[in-house]
Motif scaffolding. Structure first.
Motif, PDB file in Angstrom:
ATOM      1  N   SER A  89       9.017  -6.152  -7.491  1.00 58.36           N
ATOM      2  CA  SER A  89       9.292  -6.387  -8.906  1.00 58.36           C
ATOM      3  C   SER A  89       8.058  -6.848  -9.685  1.00 58.36           C
ATOM      4  O   SER A  89       7.996  -6.681 -10.903  1.00 58.36           O
ATOM      5  CB  SER A  89      10.408  -7.427  -9.055  1.00 58.36           C
ATOM      6  OG  SER A  89      10.037  -8.647  -8.440  1.00 58.36           O
ATOM      7  N   LYS A 115      13.336  -1.717  -4.327  1.00 60.12           N
ATOM      8  CA  LYS A 115      13.407  -2.330  -5.657  1.00 60.12           C
ATOM      9  C   LYS A 115      12.012  -2.359  -6.270  1.00 60.12           C
ATOM     10  O   LYS A 115      11.090  -2.946  -5.700  1.00 60.12           O
ATOM     11  CB  LYS A 115      13.961  -3.753  -5.565  1.00 60.12           C
ATOM     12  CG  LYS A 115      15.390  -3.816  -5.033  1.00 60.12           C
ATOM     13  CD  LYS A 115      15.909  -5.247  -4.999  1.00 60.12           C
ATOM     14  CE  LYS A 115      17.344  -5.297  -4.513  1.00 60.12           C
ATOM     15  NZ  LYS A 115      17.866  -6.693  -4.495  1.00 60.12           N
ATOM     16  N   SER A 117       9.504  -2.470 -10.102  1.00 60.30           N
ATOM     17  CA  SER A 117       9.387  -3.212 -11.354  1.00 60.30           C
ATOM     18  C   SER A 117      10.123  -2.503 -12.489  1.00 60.30           C
ATOM     19  O   SER A 117      10.089  -1.272 -12.591  1.00 60.30           O
ATOM     20  CB  SER A 117       7.909  -3.381 -11.725  1.00 60.30           C
ATOM     21  OG  SER A 117       7.780  -3.871 -13.035  1.00 60.30           O
ATOM     22  N   GLU A 118      10.763  -3.282 -13.341  1.00 63.28           N
ATOM     23  CA  GLU A 118      11.456  -2.692 -14.492  1.00 63.28           C
ATOM     24  C   GLU A 118      10.465  -2.092 -15.484  1.00 63.28           C
ATOM     25  O   GLU A 118      10.833  -1.263 -16.323  1.00 63.28           O
ATOM     26  CB  GLU A 118      12.305  -3.749 -15.186  1.00 63.28           C
ATOM     27  CG  GLU A 118      11.525  -4.910 -15.756  1.00 63.28           C
ATOM     28  CD  GLU A 118      12.419  -5.910 -16.451  1.00 63.28           C
ATOM     29  OE1 GLU A 118      13.260  -5.484 -17.270  1.00 63.28           O
ATOM     30  OE2 GLU A 118      12.282  -7.122 -16.186  1.00 63.28           O
ATOM     31  N   TRP A 119       9.200  -2.470 -15.394  1.00 64.17           N
ATOM     32  CA  TRP A 119       8.178  -1.962 -16.309  1.00 64.17           C
ATOM     33  C   TRP A 119       7.543  -0.668 -15.816  1.00 64.17           C
ATOM     34  O   TRP A 119       6.797  -0.028 -16.533  1.00 64.17           O
ATOM     35  CB  TRP A 119       7.085  -3.017 -16.511  1.00 64.17           C
ATOM     36  CG  TRP A 119       7.633  -4.365 -16.833  1.00 64.17           C
ATOM     37  CD1 TRP A 119       7.570  -5.485 -16.063  1.00 64.17           C
ATOM     38  CD2 TRP A 119       8.363  -4.742 -18.000  1.00 64.17           C
ATOM     39  NE1 TRP A 119       8.206  -6.528 -16.669  1.00 64.17           N
ATOM     40  CE2 TRP A 119       8.705  -6.104 -17.871  1.00 64.17           C
ATOM     41  CE3 TRP A 119       8.756  -4.064 -19.157  1.00 64.17           C
ATOM     42  CZ2 TRP A 119       9.412  -6.794 -18.845  1.00 64.17           C
ATOM     43  CZ3 TRP A 119       9.472  -4.755 -20.111  1.00 64.17           C
ATOM     44  CH2 TRP A 119       9.792  -6.102 -19.960  1.00 64.17           C
ATOM     45  N   ARG A 121       9.086   2.328 -13.480  1.00 63.23           N
ATOM     46  CA  ARG A 121      10.043   2.975 -12.574  1.00 63.23           C
ATOM     47  C   ARG A 121       9.318   3.990 -11.694  1.00 63.23           C
ATOM     48  O   ARG A 121       8.535   4.803 -12.179  1.00 63.23           O
ATOM     49  CB  ARG A 121      11.155   3.663 -13.378  1.00 63.23           C
ATOM     50  CG  ARG A 121      12.088   2.674 -14.058  1.00 63.23           C
ATOM     51  CD  ARG A 121      13.236   3.372 -14.752  1.00 63.23           C
ATOM     52  NE  ARG A 121      14.135   2.419 -15.369  1.00 63.23           N
ATOM     53  CZ  ARG A 121      15.227   2.749 -16.054  1.00 63.23           C
ATOM     54  NH1 ARG A 121      15.532   4.032 -16.200  1.00 63.23           N
ATOM     55  NH2 ARG A 121      16.000   1.839 -16.571  1.00 63.23           N
ATOM     56  N   GLN A 140      16.603   0.457  -7.059  1.00 62.70           N
ATOM     57  CA  GLN A 140      16.494  -0.255  -8.338  1.00 62.70           C
ATOM     58  C   GLN A 140      15.215   0.142  -9.049  1.00 62.70           C
ATOM     59  O   GLN A 140      14.143   0.174  -8.461  1.00 62.70           O
ATOM     60  CB  GLN A 140      16.513  -1.766  -8.084  1.00 62.70           C
ATOM     61  CG  GLN A 140      16.420  -2.613  -9.344  1.00 62.70           C
ATOM     62  CD  GLN A 140      16.586  -4.087  -9.047  1.00 62.70           C
ATOM     63  OE1 GLN A 140      17.531  -4.489  -8.381  1.00 62.70           O
ATOM     64  NE2 GLN A 140      15.678  -4.908  -9.542  1.00 62.70           N
ATOM     65  N   ASN A 141      15.367   0.466 -10.347  1.00 63.69           N
ATOM     66  CA  ASN A 141      14.230   0.856 -11.189  1.00 63.69           C
ATOM     67  C   ASN A 141      13.469   2.047 -10.604  1.00 63.69           C
ATOM     68  O   ASN A 141      12.251   1.997 -10.385  1.00 63.69           O
ATOM     69  CB  ASN A 141      13.278  -0.337 -11.402  1.00 63.69           C
ATOM     70  CG  ASN A 141      13.917  -1.446 -12.208  1.00 63.69           C
ATOM     71  OD1 ASN A 141      14.588  -1.195 -13.201  1.00 63.69           O
ATOM     72  ND2 ASN A 141      13.730  -2.671 -11.771  1.00 63.69           N
ATOM     73  N   HIS A 163      19.764   0.314 -12.666  1.00 64.32           N
ATOM     74  CA  HIS A 163      18.763   0.630 -13.692  1.00 64.32           C
ATOM     75  C   HIS A 163      17.858   1.793 -13.253  1.00 64.32           C
ATOM     76  O   HIS A 163      16.641   1.730 -13.391  1.00 64.32           O
ATOM     77  CB  HIS A 163      17.924  -0.610 -14.005  1.00 64.32           C
ATOM     78  CG  HIS A 163      18.751  -1.823 -14.304  1.00 64.32           C
ATOM     79  ND1 HIS A 163      19.674  -1.851 -15.325  1.00 64.32           N
ATOM     80  CD2 HIS A 163      18.832  -3.033 -13.691  1.00 64.32           C
ATOM     81  CE1 HIS A 163      20.268  -3.028 -15.351  1.00 64.32           C
ATOM     82  NE2 HIS A 163      19.781  -3.756 -14.364  1.00 64.32           N
ATOM     83  N   SER A 189      21.315   1.324 -17.128  1.00 60.35           N
ATOM     84  CA  SER A 189      20.791   0.923 -18.432  1.00 60.35           C
ATOM     85  C   SER A 189      20.626   2.121 -19.361  1.00 60.35           C
ATOM     86  O   SER A 189      20.526   1.955 -20.576  1.00 60.35           O
ATOM     87  CB  SER A 189      19.447   0.204 -18.259  1.00 60.35           C
ATOM     88  OG  SER A 189      18.565   0.943 -17.449  1.00 60.35           O
TER      89      SER A 189
END
Length: 408
Positions: A89, A115, A117-119, A121, A140-141, A163, A189
């Motif tokens: 992340s 998993k 980072s959301e910043w 993908r 995730q992401n 997400h 999302s």
């Protein structure tokens, strides 16, 4: 008789010890003896998270440290690797990930957690879709783009997508191509279009996000359903509530968060044409009349209901006084003969809320415990005492029923 030395423990005991340790500490056991030098290299389960590549050395970037760890795993690990967890992340670059996933696909991976980072993908490589032994998959992401040649995960039991970016068509295909799928979690999302879920073995489904329509027609074994819709549900298509629940005869747990009724409710009937005879646990949240109608409809149609939890967020101005009379009349021929526990949270003492509590107490002869939790922002101690005083006047069908009002 001398106790055995730690260096003489059997292989399965050593693996059990090492798998309880963070990977950094597991690698450090190499100094115990020559026998332990490469024990960590044969572990069937590995977990890598951000703690491993955090460093106080400004000259050594996290990406370089991560690359070193990946190189050691790819070159030194031997034997099957059945469970692998990677949490990145806080890392902006993902070097060696493609090689790692290719390595896992050739080493019998069964449980995989990725998993990012959301910043940033990460686009999954095609090698992920060749992991034929996968039984549990959490992503995730990620950007998920299965190749046209992908034929599914034949052994997959649980799938969790959080997400991720994936087309509705690809998501449908991923689910329907997993014939043994029992547990499905979608926390999206990105707004999705229509999704038709075909999963004959599915037992549990949790959805969070924005979608126009979900079809759950081919899920005859579904026992647990949790729905939470996002903000952009104005375009959601309404389904026929009666048909929707008739398609889920095995449903035992139902959790409907705010907004779910806007997808479910086209027109609310008085009661289901066939009762939800297996539904034992119900959670509903209400912030408008559609939510209320849906909640009452489900309560009336669940003769075996045991646990009920209601989250209220409605003001007196949200409805007319005749609604209170309608609610009371709709329960005239209803008995909640199996209900044992009730929790009602968020109340501010409106007529509708108090009438609902009154009905539940009067209609539940097996009730053991009811918890009333007022909304703290709107209910001060003085008003809370008035609510408690009114509650004490309500008749109870159960002599064992205890009513708790949490004022703080």
């Amino acid at each position: 008789m001398m106790p055995p030395k730690i260096t003489d423990l059997p292989e399965n005991a050593i693996n059990a010890i090492l798998m309880c340790l963070p990977l950094r500490d597991a690698v450090r056991t190499s100094i115990l003896s020559k026998k332990w030098r490469y024990k960590w290299c044969k572990l069937p389960e590995l977990t890598l998270d951000d703690k491993l590549w955090k460093t106080t050395d400004n000259l050594l970037s996290p990406s370089i440290k991560f690359t070193t760890i990946m190189y050691n795993i790819l070159t030194l690990h031997s034997g099957p690797l059945t469970k692998f967890t990677l949490s990145m992340s806080e890392l902006k670059k993902y070097p060696k990930i493609g090689s790692l996933i290719h390595f896992l696909s050739r080493n019998g991976i069964q449980h995989l957690v990725l998993k990012f980072s959301e910043w940033n993908r990460y686009k999954l490589p095609s090698s992920l879709f060749t992991c034929s032994q996968l039984r549990h998959l959490t992503l995730q992401n990620c950007l998920i783009c299965p190749s046209p040649a992908f034929e599914g995960f034949d052994m997959l039991i649980s799938l969790e997508l959080c997400h991720v970016s994936i087309s509705s068509e690809a998501l449908e295909n991923l689910i329907s191509s997993s014939p043994l799928l029992e547990n499905l979690v979608l926390k999206m999302s990105d707004t999705l279009n229509h999704i038709q879920i075909k999963a004959p073995k599915l037992r549990s489904f949790e959805f969070t996000g924005c979608i126009k329509f979900i079809s759950l027609k081919n899920v005859p074994q579904l026992a647990k359903l949790c729905l939470l819709y996002g903000e952009s549900f104005e375009e959601s298509e309404k389904c026929d509530l009666d048909n929707f629940f008739q398609s889920h005869p095995a449903l035992e747990h139902l959790h409907l968060e705010y907004g779910s009724s806007q997808f479910l409710v086209a027109e609310v009937p008085t009661r289901l044409s066939s009762a939800l005879n297996y539904l034992k646990h119900l959670y509903v949240s209400m912030d408008e009349l559609d939510d209320l109608s849906c909640a009452l409809y489900l309560i009336r149609s669940s003769p075996c209901l045991q646990d009920l939890e209601v989250e209220v967020s409605m003001e007196e101005s949200d409805y007319k006084d005749d609604i209170v009379d309608e609610v009371s009349a709709s329960f005239s021929d209803v008995g909640l003969n199996q209900v044992k526990t009730v929790k009602i949270a968020g109340i501010i003492g409106t007529k509708l809320e108090m009438e609902l509590i009154k009905l539940l107490l009067a209609k539940s002869p097996m009730l053991v415990r009811m918890i009333i939790q007022p909304e703290q922002l709107w209910v001060d101690k003085e008003k809370g005492v008035k609510i408690l005083a009114e509650l004490s006047t309500f008749q109870r069908a159960s002599r064992k029923a205890e009513v708790e009002c949490h004022l703080e």
